[in-house]
Design an enzyme around this catalytic site. Sequence first.
Site, PDB file in Angstrom:
ATOM      1  N   SER A 127       0.835  -1.203   0.000  1.00  0.00           N
ATOM      2  CA  SER A 127       0.000   0.000   0.000  1.00  0.00           C
ATOM      3  C   SER A 127       0.870   1.252   0.000  1.00  0.00           C
ATOM      4  O   SER A 127       1.970   1.264   0.562  1.00  0.00           O
ATOM      5  CB  SER A 127      -0.901   0.005   1.236  1.00  0.00           C
ATOM      6  OG  SER A 127      -1.522   1.261   1.406  1.00  0.00           O
ATOM      7  N   TYR A 152      -2.486  -0.210   9.923  1.00  0.00           N
ATOM      8  CA  TYR A 152      -2.649  -0.769   8.581  1.00  0.00           C
ATOM      9  C   TYR A 152      -1.347  -0.614   7.786  1.00  0.00           C
ATOM     10  O   TYR A 152      -0.855  -1.564   7.173  1.00  0.00           O
ATOM     11  CB  TYR A 152      -3.796  -0.069   7.854  1.00  0.00           C
ATOM     12  CG  TYR A 152      -3.897  -0.435   6.396  1.00  0.00           C
ATOM     13  CD1 TYR A 152      -4.295  -1.713   5.998  1.00  0.00           C
ATOM     14  CD2 TYR A 152      -3.590   0.492   5.400  1.00  0.00           C
ATOM     15  CE1 TYR A 152      -4.376  -2.060   4.662  1.00  0.00           C
ATOM     16  CE2 TYR A 152      -3.680   0.154   4.065  1.00  0.00           C
ATOM     17  CZ  TYR A 152      -4.073  -1.109   3.691  1.00  0.00           C
ATOM     18  OH  TYR A 152      -4.152  -1.440   2.360  1.00  0.00           O
TER      19      TYR A 152
END
Length: 335
Positions: A127, A152
Site C-alpha cells: 500500500s 494498517y
Amino acid sequence: MHILLTGAAGFIGSHVARILLDRGDTVVGLDNLNAYYDPQLKRDRLARLTDDAGFRFVQADVENRSAIPALFAAEKFDRVVHLAAQAGVRHSLVDPHAYIDSNIVGFMNILEGCRHHGVQHLVYASSSSVYGGNTAMPFSEHHGVDHPVSLYAASKKANELMAHTYSHLFNLPTTGLRFFTVYGPWGRPDMALFLFTRAILAGEPIQVFNHGKMVRDFTYIDDIAAGVVHTLDRPPQPDASYDKAAADTASSWAPYRVFNIGNHDPVPLMDFIAAIERHTGKTAQKVLMDIQPGDVPATYADVSALEAWTGFKPATSIDDGVGRFVAWYRDYFRV
C-alpha cells in the site's frame, strides 16, 4: 496457469480475476466474505465470475492454519496473487487485532503455502500508506518507509519484510505492489468516491477532511488490474550484482521486488469532488473537517520502475474514471 487469487470477491481481486479468466488461466478465488462492508456487493462481484468454467470459489479466512495449507497441497498452484487483507486506515484505529490476524498471520500462511508447494511467483498487495510520514514527492520505492502512521500501514510494511525473508531463505520470487487510491466501478463503499457519490445523489452533506487540502494519486481500477497481471507475468530473479552496501530498498540480491502502482498524476481532493458533481449533476454540501488520525495529506506515485519492468502505464483520466463509476453506481443502485 493455475492461479490462487485471494480476496477474489474484493474490489481489485474481482477485476484481476476477470482478466486472468479471459486470457485462459484457471483461477481459484478465495475470500471470507466478511462484513467489513456489505457482503452482498462481494457476492455480486463473484456472480460475474462464477459462470466461467475456469473459476472456482473457496470461502475461507487466510489466517486459517488448516484450510490454507490444505488448499495449497490439493491445488498445486503455479502462481499466487494475494490481495486478501483487512483494509482501511481508519478502521485500524477501531479494530487493530483484525489487521494482525488477516494481514500478518494470513500473509504468513500464504508465504508458507508458496514455500512448500513450488509456487513460481507470489504477487501481493502492499500500500502507498507505507510511506507514512514521508513528505518527499513523488513517492519512490527508493525512499525509506520506516515511519508508518497507522497500524494498517505497519502491517503492509511488515508484509514486505516477510516477503523478502522468504525470497532470501527459500528463493521464492515475490513482488509487492504499493497501491495508490484505487477507484472505479464495483469499488469499496468505505472509500471517498463511493461515499461522496452516495451522499451527493441523496442530497446529504459530505465530510471533507483536512478542510479539503488533500491530494491523492487516484488510480482507475482497469489500469490497476492490468498492472497486477503484467507483474504476475514477470517474476523477479536473483541479482548477483546487487550492492548490499547501497541498501536500496526497492530490490535485492534475492528474487524480490517492490513497486509503486499508481496514476502518477495527483489530484486535489476538491477537484475530485468537482468531477463527481459534474457527473451527478448535483452540487455537494461540503462539511470541512480536520484531518483524521492515520491519514496523510498527500500521495503521489513515481511509477517509472514498474513501467520499465512490465510496460505498465495508466491510461484513464480522472474525468473518464469518475464518469464510469457514477454510471455504474446509478445502474447498480437504480438511482
